[in-house]
Design a protein around this motif. Structure first.
Motif, PDB file in Angstrom:
ATOM      1  N   ARG A 137       0.378   5.915   0.010  1.00  0.00           N
ATOM      2  CA  ARG A 137      -0.237   7.214   0.026  1.00  0.00           C
ATOM      3  C   ARG A 137       0.882   8.266  -0.150  1.00  0.00           C
ATOM      4  O   ARG A 137       1.589   8.275   0.456  1.00  0.00           O
ATOM      5  CB  ARG A 137      -1.057   7.380   1.413  1.00  0.00           C
ATOM      6  CG  ARG A 137      -0.471   7.361   2.837  1.00  0.00           C
ATOM      7  CD  ARG A 137      -1.419   7.473   3.661  1.00  0.00           C
ATOM      8  NE  ARG A 137      -0.551   7.392   4.967  1.00  0.00           N
ATOM      9  CZ  ARG A 137      -1.321   7.097   6.055  1.00  0.00           C
ATOM     10  NH1 ARG A 137      -2.750   6.773   6.089  1.00  0.00           N
ATOM     11  NH2 ARG A 137      -0.857   6.967   7.257  1.00  0.00           N
ATOM     12  N   VAL A 171       1.022  -1.200  -0.304  1.00  0.00           N
ATOM     13  CA  VAL A 171      -0.139   0.035  -0.025  1.00  0.00           C
ATOM     14  C   VAL A 171       0.754   1.145  -0.147  1.00  0.00           C
ATOM     15  O   VAL A 171       2.089   1.104   0.318  1.00  0.00           O
ATOM     16  CB  VAL A 171      -0.884  -0.067   1.110  1.00  0.00           C
ATOM     17  CG1 VAL A 171      -1.896  -0.996   1.219  1.00  0.00           C
ATOM     18  CG2 VAL A 171      -0.222  -0.104   2.407  1.00  0.00           C
ATOM     19  N   ASP A 186      -6.904   9.988  -0.180  1.00  0.00           N
ATOM     20  CA  ASP A 186      -8.160   9.317   0.168  1.00  0.00           C
ATOM     21  C   ASP A 186      -8.689   9.515   1.433  1.00  0.00           C
ATOM     22  O   ASP A 186      -9.524   8.823   1.859  1.00  0.00           O
ATOM     23  CB  ASP A 186      -7.773   7.898   0.046  1.00  0.00           C
ATOM     24  CG  ASP A 186      -7.418   7.390  -1.381  1.00  0.00           C
ATOM     25  OD1 ASP A 186      -8.052   7.898  -2.451  1.00  0.00           O
ATOM     26  OD2 ASP A 186      -6.599   6.377  -1.539  1.00  0.00           O
ATOM     27  N   LEU A 198      -6.444   1.134   8.380  1.00  0.00           N
ATOM     28  CA  LEU A 198      -6.937   1.383   7.168  1.00  0.00           C
ATOM     29  C   LEU A 198      -7.223  -0.189   6.309  1.00  0.00           C
ATOM     30  O   LEU A 198      -8.043  -0.809   5.904  1.00  0.00           O
ATOM     31  CB  LEU A 198      -6.687   2.032   6.169  1.00  0.00           C
ATOM     32  CG  LEU A 198      -6.489   3.787   6.570  1.00  0.00           C
ATOM     33  CD1 LEU A 198      -5.645   4.719   5.916  1.00  0.00           C
ATOM     34  CD2 LEU A 198      -8.076   4.228   6.567  1.00  0.00           C
ATOM     35  N   TYR A 199      -5.984  -0.850   6.475  1.00  0.00           N
ATOM     36  CA  TYR A 199      -5.948  -1.918   5.838  1.00  0.00           C
ATOM     37  C   TYR A 199      -5.804  -3.426   6.251  1.00  0.00           C
ATOM     38  O   TYR A 199      -5.629  -4.375   5.580  1.00  0.00           O
ATOM     39  CB  TYR A 199      -4.706  -1.919   4.746  1.00  0.00           C
ATOM     40  CG  TYR A 199      -4.663  -0.407   4.089  1.00  0.00           C
ATOM     41  CD1 TYR A 199      -5.608  -0.370   3.028  1.00  0.00           C
ATOM     42  CD2 TYR A 199      -3.622   0.702   4.284  1.00  0.00           C
ATOM     43  CE1 TYR A 199      -5.710   0.725   1.982  1.00  0.00           C
ATOM     44  CE2 TYR A 199      -3.834   1.594   3.524  1.00  0.00           C
ATOM     45  CZ  TYR A 199      -4.721   1.638   2.572  1.00  0.00           C
ATOM     46  OH  TYR A 199      -4.894   2.879   1.787  1.00  0.00           O
ATOM     47  N   GLY A 241      -9.763  -3.831   8.648  1.00  0.00           N
ATOM     48  CA  GLY A 241      -9.471  -2.512   8.348  1.00  0.00           C
ATOM     49  C   GLY A 241     -10.644  -1.716   7.585  1.00  0.00           C
ATOM     50  O   GLY A 241     -11.548  -2.255   7.193  1.00  0.00           O
ATOM     51  N   ASN A 242     -10.653  -0.387   8.079  1.00  0.00           N
ATOM     52  CA  ASN A 242     -11.726   0.329   7.566  1.00  0.00           C
ATOM     53  C   ASN A 242     -11.567   1.698   6.929  1.00  0.00           C
ATOM     54  O   ASN A 242     -10.652   2.574   7.366  1.00  0.00           O
ATOM     55  CB  ASN A 242     -12.462   0.943   9.121  1.00  0.00           C
ATOM     56  CG  ASN A 242     -13.702   1.811   8.704  1.00  0.00           C
ATOM     57  OD1 ASN A 242     -14.100   2.085   7.540  1.00  0.00           O
ATOM     58  ND2 ASN A 242     -14.493   2.175   9.914  1.00  0.00           N
ATOM     59  N   LEU A 243     -11.855   1.555   5.583  1.00  0.00           N
ATOM     60  CA  LEU A 243     -11.391   2.781   4.624  1.00  0.00           C
ATOM     61  C   LEU A 243     -12.063   3.921   4.924  1.00  0.00           C
ATOM     62  O   LEU A 243     -11.744   4.959   4.244  1.00  0.00           O
ATOM     63  CB  LEU A 243     -11.380   2.268   3.094  1.00  0.00           C
ATOM     64  CG  LEU A 243     -10.463   0.886   2.752  1.00  0.00           C
ATOM     65  CD1 LEU A 243     -10.701   0.575   1.502  1.00  0.00           C
ATOM     66  CD2 LEU A 243      -8.967   1.581   3.081  1.00  0.00           C
ATOM     67  N   ASN A 244     -13.339   3.897   5.572  1.00  0.00           N
ATOM     68  CA  ASN A 244     -14.066   4.950   5.801  1.00  0.00           C
ATOM     69  C   ASN A 244     -13.764   5.998   7.111  1.00  0.00           C
ATOM     70  O   ASN A 244     -14.588   6.899   7.779  1.00  0.00           O
ATOM     71  CB  ASN A 244     -15.499   4.554   6.013  1.00  0.00           C
ATOM     72  CG  ASN A 244     -15.935   3.893   4.622  1.00  0.00           C
ATOM     73  OD1 ASN A 244     -15.637   4.333   3.703  1.00  0.00           O
ATOM     74  ND2 ASN A 244     -16.607   2.773   4.571  1.00  0.00           N
TER      75      ASN A 244
END
Length: 611
Positions: free
Chosen positions: A346, A344, A376, A413-414, A419-422
């Motif tokens: 960013r 990953v 993001d 996140l992952y 993991g929670n992308l929100n």
């Protein structure tokens, strides 16, 4: 930016003639964190020298526990350890190496016992938010690990060796050379400990499988490439292994290994009215967890960060100063084994502007604003405001407001599953007011503060067999930090005394309960006495009742305790020093994390050669 530009601020505070006449004064030391001297103009900073650090040479946890307002929770000596400023979490504490935020991109925090202790020229502790300058996680406070390079100092060297209880050996070597245009410094540190201490009074506790070791190398170079221009480089390599304690002989032995590399290149231009610092940095953190001691690793990760940062500082006039900071990072991560995290990355960018106004030598203001652009994620607009007024020779006051944040980590996140992308970034609004009193050789600092944190990220049980992070709690933290100090030199005697008291209320607004591992009261005390070649010191730390459960269960809470250390050293022929330390003189039984008592009385002998 070197100490040149920071002295420009002092010139502006005092008078115009100094502002334009400082060129020769500032040509001796290069400081890698160019912002710290500006921060000190508006905030209370606690500075620890290498001599202070040597008093608690076991690990960084001991240094912060006895010499700062930070609460440290440590899963046994040398094991996993995390800090808490003003009732916040470890993820809300920023570790800053020479001006660069080094919190783990996976965990969003720094493991105190996996950060090198030796090799810095100073360590500085700042309570309160600092995200406008130091970025994500600088909510509760920040811990700064700083290096500098001096010119025209010739050759200097130091060798320090320590033998301590529990099979502990600690060796540190440092050498430096500098002339008018070139400065070089190198150091190395190796620590190893069997760490097999026992606490029979705590259910016959034995720190089985507690062995740890770490090695650190630091290299710094600075060269004046032209008049008022300096090119500098600082690098650190850290390698460590840390076993996790087990409670029985037949327990499953596990361990954690980490390798860290940090490199920072800086180009500084300093003029009478402006300065500019361009930094490029690369940091890499690798870690491996071994669920079975001698088997292959079961999980781990690789984190690489590429950083470019430019810091432009300009005096519009002796009273007005503008500072613009731009930064771009690329964070890359790859999880190994059980984490389920694939490759990953960013991109993170930010632009910050600060305006400083020096009205009189005794009154100054600073206002800052910052916008982060995190791939993001929606990031809040951050701000800060500070003012300092020296009302008289014996009293001064400074006021600070700020909005700070922490964006989610890679694990948040992952991690798979969960993991929670929100997730939204955690944000905080805070205010504090520092009152400083000075009467002869006494100084008293009193700082009440208030902080409100929203969208706190917590990992909760999903009911599906795994845990997941979500934005939940609102936390209100308020309290008081205070410190009284006395320093006196007369003839061949020198005395320095200090004592700090911290009151912390950190409340989960949903449950109206105190957060876990946040003591209501903490007191720390340090005393130094020197007579010619002889030095003696003593330090003590009291920690009040500390809840370990969210329901404030007193039977499960950590009981109050007081711990005291002391040491003495003698220097012969100005080059050779022999020292002796006793830790936990009171033989106190105490824990900073439930079920993991720390050592009872223990000893060390230290020898130092300066050459």
């Amino acid at each position: 930016m070197s100490i040149k530009s920071s002295l420009v601020f002092a010139c502006a505070v005092f008078n115009l003639s100094l502002y334009f006449g400082q060129e020769k004064i500032i040509d001796t030391v290069y400081i890698f964190d160019n912002q710290m001297n500006k921060v000190k103009l508006f905030h209370k900073i606690s500075t620890l020298t290498p001599a202070d650090i040597q008093k608690n040479s076991s690990n960084l946890s001991e240094v912060l526990r006895f010499q700062s307002p930070v609460y440290i929770k440590e899963n046994g000596r040398g094991a996993v350890s995390s800090p808490s400023f003003r009732g916040t979490t470890a993820q809300q504490t920023a570790f800053v190496w020479n001006g660069i935020n080094i919190n783990s991109q996976f965990l969003g925090q720094g493991d105190v016992n996996n950060i090198a202790l030796f090799g810095y020229d100073q360590m500085e502790v700042k309570s309160g938010g600092g995200s406008v300058i130091y970025g994500s996680s600088a909510i509760g406070g920040s811990i700064h690990l700083n290096n500098d390079l001096s010119f025209n100092q010739g050759f200097n060297g130091l060798l320090n060796s320590e033998v301590a209880s529990f099979g502990t050996f600690n060796n540190f070597l440092k050498a430096s050379f500098s002339n008018e245009k070139f400065s070089f410094k190198v150091s190395g540190n190796y620590v190893i400990s069997e760490n097999d201490y026992e606490v029979p009074e705590a259910q016959n506790y034995i720190n089985r499988n507690g062995k740890f070791y770490n090695t650190t190398y630091n290299v710094g170079v600075s060269y004046k490439i032209a008049d008022r221009q300096t090119l500098s480089w600082q690098s650190q390599i850290y390698d460590a292994s840390q076993n996790y304690p087990i409670f029985s002989e037949n327990g499953n032995k596990s361990k954690y290994e980490t390798q860290t590399f940090r490199s920072l290149l800086s180009w500084d231009i300093n003029r009478n009215r402006f300065s500019n610092t361009l930094k490029t940095a690369y940091t890499e953190d690798n870690f491996q967890y071994f669920g079975i001691y001698k088997a292959p690793s079961t999980s781990g990760g690789i984190n690489k960060n590429y950083i470019v940062r430019n810091d432009f500082n300009y005096f519009i006039s002796p009273k007005w100063n503008v500072n613009v900071i731009g930064e771009f990072q690329q964070n890359q991560g790859e999880g190994l084994g059980d984490s389920g995290i694939q490759k990953v990355s960013r991109n993170v960018g930010s632009v910050a502007g600060l305006l400083r106004y020096f009205t009189t030598p005794n009154l100054r203001f600073e206002a800052g604003v910052k916008k982060d652009f995190v791939e993001d994620l929606n990031s809040p607009l951050l701000y800060s405001f500070s003012g300092k007024w020296k009302a008289s020779n014996w009293y001064s006051v400074n006021l600070n407001f700020s909005k700070n944040f922490r964006f989610p980590s890679f694990n948040d996140l992952y991690w798979t599953p969960g993991g929670n992308l929100n997730l939204r970034p955690e944000t905080s609004n805070q205010a504090d007011m520092n009152h400083e009193f000075k009467v002869q050789d006494f100084k008293l600092s009193i700082t009440p503060y208030y902080m409100r944190i929203t969208d706190m990220i917590r990992w909760l049980d999903t009911g599906l067999g795994y845990w997941a992070p979500t934005n939940t709690n609102k936390v209100e933290s308020y309290g008081l930090e205070s410190q009284l100090s006395y320093e006196k030199k007369f003839n061949t005697h020198f005395i320095r005394l200090s004592a700090g008291y911290i009151l912390t209320k950190s409340i989960n607004l949903e449950s109206q309960k105190q957060l876990t591992y946040v003591p209501l009261h903490k007191v720390f005390m340090n005393g130094d006495y020197q007579f010619k070649f002889l030095k003696v010191y003593a330090q003590g730390m009291f920690n009040g009742l500390t809840y370990t459960t969210t329901d404030e269960s007193r039977p499960k809470a950590l009981q109050p305790y007081f711990v005291m250390n002391a040491g003495a050293s003698a220097t012969i022929f100005k080059k050779y020093t022999l020292g002796f330390k006793v830790n936990n003189i009171t033989d106190t039984i105490y824990e900073t994390v439930a079920y993991y008592p720390l050592p009872k009385r223990n000893y060390s002998i230290t020898g130092t050669i300066n050459f």
